[in-house]
Each structure stands twice: as C-alpha cells, then as structure tokens.
Design a protein around this motif. Structure first.
Motif, PDB file in Angstrom:
ATOM      1  N   ARG A 128     -12.359 -49.030  75.123  1.00  0.00           N
ATOM      2  CA  ARG A 128     -11.086 -49.209  75.815  1.00  0.00           C
ATOM      3  C   ARG A 128     -10.176 -50.120  75.009  1.00  0.00           C
ATOM      4  N   ALA A 129      -8.861 -49.888  75.139  1.00  0.00           N
ATOM      5  CA  ALA A 129      -7.878 -50.709  74.427  1.00  0.00           C
ATOM      6  C   ALA A 129      -7.787 -52.074  75.111  1.00  0.00           C
ATOM      7  N   PRO A 130      -7.370 -53.119  74.368  1.00  0.00           N
ATOM      8  CA  PRO A 130      -7.173 -54.411  75.038  1.00  0.00           C
ATOM      9  C   PRO A 130      -6.108 -54.300  76.132  1.00  0.00           C
ATOM     10  N   LEU A 131      -6.296 -55.030  77.218  1.00  0.00           N
ATOM     11  CA  LEU A 131      -5.315 -54.993  78.308  1.00  0.00           C
ATOM     12  C   LEU A 131      -4.021 -55.643  77.839  1.00  0.00           C
ATOM     13  N   SER A 132      -2.910 -55.112  78.295  1.00  0.00           N
ATOM     14  CA  SER A 132      -1.652 -55.789  77.948  1.00  0.00           C
ATOM     15  C   SER A 132      -1.303 -56.737  79.096  1.00  0.00           C
ATOM     16  N   TRP A 133      -0.898 -57.940  78.749  1.00  0.00           N
ATOM     17  CA  TRP A 133      -0.675 -59.002  79.739  1.00  0.00           C
ATOM     18  C   TRP A 133       0.811 -59.154  80.042  1.00  0.00           C
ATOM     19  N   ASN A 134       1.099 -59.319  81.310  1.00  0.00           N
ATOM     20  CA  ASN A 134       2.442 -59.726  81.706  1.00  0.00           C
ATOM     21  C   ASN A 134       2.540 -61.245  81.582  1.00  0.00           C
ATOM     22  N   LEU A 135       3.141 -61.716  80.527  1.00  0.00           N
ATOM     23  CA  LEU A 135       3.317 -63.160  80.322  1.00  0.00           C
ATOM     24  C   LEU A 135       4.697 -63.558  80.818  1.00  0.00           C
ATOM     25  N   ALA A 136       4.904 -64.854  81.025  1.00  0.00           N
ATOM     26  CA  ALA A 136       6.203 -65.303  81.519  1.00  0.00           C
ATOM     27  C   ALA A 136       7.330 -64.860  80.580  1.00  0.00           C
ATOM     28  N   GLN A 137       7.034 -64.884  79.266  1.00  0.00           N
ATOM     29  CA  GLN A 137       8.069 -64.562  78.276  1.00  0.00           C
ATOM     30  C   GLN A 137       8.295 -63.059  78.127  1.00  0.00           C
ATOM     31  N   GLU A 138       7.273 -62.272  78.444  1.00  0.00           N
ATOM     32  CA  GLU A 138       7.350 -60.845  78.145  1.00  0.00           C
ATOM     33  C   GLU A 138       6.481 -60.085  79.136  1.00  0.00           C
ATOM     34  N   GLN A 139       7.048 -59.063  79.764  1.00  0.00           N
ATOM     35  CA  GLN A 139       6.278 -58.304  80.759  1.00  0.00           C
ATOM     36  C   GLN A 139       6.260 -56.821  80.401  1.00  0.00           C
ATOM     37  N   PRO A 140       5.241 -56.410  79.631  1.00  0.00           N
ATOM     38  CA  PRO A 140       5.202 -55.010  79.214  1.00  0.00           C
ATOM     39  C   PRO A 140       4.703 -54.059  80.305  1.00  0.00           C
ATOM     40  N   ARG A 141       4.084 -54.601  81.374  1.00  0.00           N
ATOM     41  CA  ARG A 141       3.407 -53.744  82.363  1.00  0.00           C
ATOM     42  C   ARG A 141       4.241 -53.688  83.640  1.00  0.00           C
ATOM     43  N   ILE A 142       4.914 -52.572  83.832  1.00  0.00           N
ATOM     44  CA  ILE A 142       5.780 -52.415  85.006  1.00  0.00           C
ATOM     45  C   ILE A 142       5.268 -51.236  85.823  1.00  0.00           C
ATOM     46  N   ASN A 143       5.161 -51.424  87.113  1.00  0.00           N
ATOM     47  CA  ASN A 143       4.617 -50.388  87.993  1.00  0.00           C
ATOM     48  C   ASN A 143       3.226 -49.925  87.545  1.00  0.00           C
ATOM     49  N   ALA A 144       2.477 -50.840  87.020  1.00  0.00           N
ATOM     50  CA  ALA A 144       1.118 -50.509  86.573  1.00  0.00           C
ATOM     51  C   ALA A 144       0.228 -51.713  86.814  1.00  0.00           C
ATOM     52  N   THR A 145      -1.076 -51.458  87.074  1.00  0.00           N
ATOM     53  CA  THR A 145      -1.995 -52.545  87.456  1.00  0.00           C
ATOM     54  C   THR A 145      -3.019 -52.814  86.357  1.00  0.00           C
ATOM     55  N   GLN A 146      -3.768 -53.906  86.537  1.00  0.00           N
ATOM     56  CA  GLN A 146      -4.905 -54.198  85.654  1.00  0.00           C
ATOM     57  C   GLN A 146      -6.168 -53.744  86.367  1.00  0.00           C
ATOM     58  N   ARG A 147      -6.835 -52.725  85.858  1.00  0.00           N
ATOM     59  CA  ARG A 147      -8.089 -52.269  86.477  1.00  0.00           C
ATOM     60  C   ARG A 147      -9.099 -51.894  85.402  1.00  0.00           C
ATOM     61  N   PRO A 148      -9.595 -52.897  84.629  1.00  0.00           N
ATOM     62  CA  PRO A 148     -10.623 -52.535  83.647  1.00  0.00           C
ATOM     63  C   PRO A 148     -11.843 -51.958  84.355  1.00  0.00           C
ATOM     64  N   PRO A 149     -12.553 -51.028  83.717  1.00  0.00           N
ATOM     65  CA  PRO A 149     -13.707 -50.399  84.379  1.00  0.00           C
ATOM     66  C   PRO A 149     -14.789 -51.420  84.730  1.00  0.00           C
ATOM     67  N   ILE A 150     -15.428 -51.219  85.891  1.00  0.00           N
ATOM     68  CA  ILE A 150     -16.539 -52.092  86.291  1.00  0.00           C
ATOM     69  C   ILE A 150     -17.792 -51.511  85.655  1.00  0.00           C
ATOM     70  N   ALA A 151     -18.038 -51.941  84.417  1.00  0.00           N
ATOM     71  CA  ALA A 151     -19.130 -51.388  83.611  1.00  0.00           C
ATOM     72  C   ALA A 151     -19.464 -52.395  82.522  1.00  0.00           C
ATOM     73  N   PRO A 152     -20.650 -52.263  81.895  1.00  0.00           N
ATOM     74  CA  PRO A 152     -20.946 -53.181  80.777  1.00  0.00           C
ATOM     75  C   PRO A 152     -19.813 -53.153  79.755  1.00  0.00           C
ATOM     76  N   PRO A 153     -19.380 -54.316  79.273  1.00  0.00           N
ATOM     77  CA  PRO A 153     -18.276 -54.338  78.303  1.00  0.00           C
ATOM     78  C   PRO A 153     -18.759 -53.767  76.973  1.00  0.00           C
ATOM     79  N   GLU A 154     -17.997 -52.837  76.413  1.00  0.00           N
ATOM     80  CA  GLU A 154     -18.424 -52.228  75.144  1.00  0.00           C
ATOM     81  C   GLU A 154     -18.491 -53.298  74.061  1.00  0.00           C
ATOM     82  N   VAL A 155     -19.630 -53.382  73.373  1.00  0.00           N
ATOM     83  CA  VAL A 155     -19.739 -54.306  72.234  1.00  0.00           C
ATOM     84  C   VAL A 155     -19.085 -53.635  71.032  1.00  0.00           C
ATOM     85  N   LEU A 156     -18.083 -54.310  70.467  1.00  0.00           N
ATOM     86  CA  LEU A 156     -17.361 -53.745  69.317  1.00  0.00           C
ATOM     87  C   LEU A 156     -18.114 -53.985  68.020  1.00  0.00           C
ATOM     88  N   LYS A 157     -18.687 -55.183  67.904  1.00  0.00           N
ATOM     89  CA  LYS A 157     -19.475 -55.454  66.696  1.00  0.00           C
ATOM     90  C   LYS A 157     -20.397 -56.654  66.885  1.00  0.00           C
TER      91      LYS A 157
END
Ligand SMILES: [Fe+2]
Length: 363
Positions: free
Chosen positions: A144-173
C-alpha cells in the motif's frame, strides 16, 4: 586541550571507520535463525508482515516486498538460536578477498533462493556472516502507498478518509540487526575493517567506555540508513533484535493492533528513537526474540562524522513509552551464567564494574 575528566570519551578509543576496509558491504540481505518449530516461526513472522517465499522440510524462507528473494531464513533445529546474517558485496573478486580472512570458507555457489555466490565467515564473537554476490533479484511486490496527511499547512485529502487495512503491515525491507557481544572492541573492529561499516553514533558510559555502536554501510555519496548493524556490550554473544521497515507510522500502529489481537507479546513502543530517529514498535517472537517495525529513519552519506553520546534509558527515545526494564534484561540460564563467568575472565572488554554500571543504568 580539552580536559579528559570533562569529556572522558575523548581519551577512550572508540569504534571508528577503517581507512582501507577489505570490502564495503552493499546491504544487509538476510538473517539466519534456528527454531524448533517452523510453522510457529511462520505464524509469528506472517502476522508481523513478512510472507513465506519457500518452505522446505527443514528450512523456511520469508521475504519482504522489496526486490530480494528472501530476507529471513529459519532452519529446523532442536534449540532456538540466532546464527548470523548475510551481507551483499560488489563482486566475485571481493568474495575472493573475503575468502582469505582466517576461518572463511572458499567461494561457493549458493543453492538458496536467488542463487549467486557466497563466502561464510565467523566474526570474533562467533556469529556467522554470509557474504553474497550476484544474487538474482526477486520480483518486487505491491504494497500500500503511504497515507497522505491533512496537515495544518496543507490538506491534500478532501472528501476522503483514512482507512488503512486492518491486516499485518507489509514489511518493505529488512532494515537492521543488533547483536550483543562480550568482546566489544574486537567485534566492532572486525566489521569496520572487513566490511567498511561506518560508526554513525556511539553511546558511552560516563567514563567513556563504548557500550552501543550504530553502524551504517559506506555507500559514498549515496545515503545509507543510520544503522544496518548495531553492536551492544553484553556479557555474552547473543541476538538483541532485528528491524523491518514498513510504509508509514500508521503501518507501525496497525502492526501493534494486529499483533496484540493475535495474542503476541509486546516488548516496547510505540515511540521515536533518538539515534536513527525511527518511529518504532518492538514485538517478541515465540522464543522471546525481539522484532521491530519502524518507519522514518535517518539516512547519512559517508560524509557524516561519528557522534558520541552518553548512554541511558532516557537516551533511547524522544517520546513514547519509556524503555521497559525487561527490554535489556538477559535471559538467565545455567549456560548463560557459565558464559558470564567465562567471559568475565577472558574478555578484555568485560569487568564486574562495567556490568554493575550497566545494571544500575538499565536495571
Ligand atoms: Fe532497532
């Protein structure tokens, strides 16, 4: 001149980079364990976020999502034990240089996933190092791609939620391995001399004695993780922990939820380290060995000088749960007690005074 009573570590020899190492390691490729139950090992490691790459009757291989064939090898054996790890080098010519180190095997063709060639060495503390080259890359896997964060300075996520899958986190390396050793200076010097490791930061006792050395790969101008290998002073050679990179802080947090719900034992976290800066969380495998999820670690080029710092439990994290006392507590058994007594007599780096200082600091 600076008064050595004010900064005693200036008067103490510290692990340092070697001017002309035998070779410069390119990467940490894999870890090697012995376990009495391969299925139980796989159950923990897949809950942790690795995937099984190959299973044979007596050997289990697990992998991350990066382009490597495997990063974790488990041999079936009566006794649970950490054996050692693999380091990638540039060429066969470099393997031939390593094969001339006392105790090294000749250059051999590898039958393991990824193939290539291998030289088997033993470090001064008895850990096995498999130097490898010309391994065929594994097929990179989706994550999965890194989540994009709505920070005070910048809000890239509009009309969309944070719902990472409830599953073991994929080990990248596979990120790093930390070992404890009795023969501290000789073991640190072996890795800087033969594999070109650069001490990024050294933690010392108030009298200047080095206690933990965080070492990175020398990739020149290419930034390398703050530590790929760390060596801590202990009373015997043993595994401390290994660490695995996940995609973001939510993956670290989701890992905690999933591992907790599946009944695994927590060690320490979540917090953010100081040396290396990683956001971390530590979990124990079925044999009590610590495995760390992390993200957002520091990366240094070869230009960055070595830092020297006082060691203490407070120096381990900048926020989060304080390091629990049991985190550095050795497993006490008759065999370990024997090793303690033997190493106290034998090792130039061990003394009762040093052990008492360490126990006072971390006990
Ligand atoms: Fe770590």
């Amino acid at each position: 001149m600076t008064d050595p009573n004010v900064l005693p570590w200036l008067a103490t020899p510290q692990p340092a980079r070697h001017p002309q190492p035998t070779v410069k390691a390119l990467d940490l490729t894999h870890l090697i364990f012995q376990r009495p139950d391969l299925n139980e090992a796989a159950r923990f490691l897949t809950d942790f976020g690795l995937t099984v790459a190959r299973q044979e009757a007596d050997t289990l291989y697990l992998r991350a999502t990066d382009a490597t064939s495997y990063c974790y090898r488990v041999h079936l054996a009566e006794q649970a034990r950490f054996i050692g790890f693999g380091l990638a080098v540039h060429s066969l010519r470099e393997l031939e240089k390593l094969a001339r180190i006392p105790g090294a095997s000749p250059v051999e063709k590898s039958e393991r996933p990824g193939g290539g060639y291998c030289v088997r060495l033993t470090d001064p503390s008895g850990f096995i190092v498999e130097a490898v080259c010309e391994q065929a890359p594994g097929k990179r896997r989706e994550h999965r791609a890194p989540l994009s964060w709505n920070l005070a300075q910048e809000q890239p996520r509009i009309n969309a939620t944070q719902r990472p899958p409830i599953a073991p986190p994929e080990v990248l390396k596979l990120g790093h391995i930390v070992i404890e050793v009795a023969d501290y200076q000789a073991t640190c010097a072996w890795y800087t001399k033969h594999f070109g490791f650069i001490p990024s930061d050294v933690q010392v006792l108030p009298d200047g004695t080095p206690i933990v050395t965080f070492m990175r790969l020398d990739l020149g101008d290419v930034p390398a993780a703050h530590h790929t290998l760390a060596i801590a002073q202990g009373f015997m050679a043993t595994y401390s922990h290994s660490a695995y990179e996940v995609v973001d802080a939510d993956a670290v947090g989701m890992g905690q939820r999933v591992l907790r719900e599946r009944g695994w034992k927590h060690s320490w976290g979540i917090g953010r380290h100081i040396l290396g800066s990683q956001i971390f969380d530590y979990w124990q495998d079925p044999w009590g060995d610590k495995h760390e999820h992390y993200c957002d670690g520091d990366i240094f080029t070869a230009a960055q000088p070595t830092g020297i710092h006082l060691v203490s439990p407070e120096a381990m994290a900048q926020w989060g749960q304080r390091m629990p006392k049991r985190f550095t507590k050795p497993k006490m058994s008759l065999a370990n007690l024997y090793a303690l007594l033997l190493n106290l007599r034998r090792s130039p780096d061990l003394s009762i005074r040093k052990l008492v200082t360490l126990m006072r600091l971390f006990g």
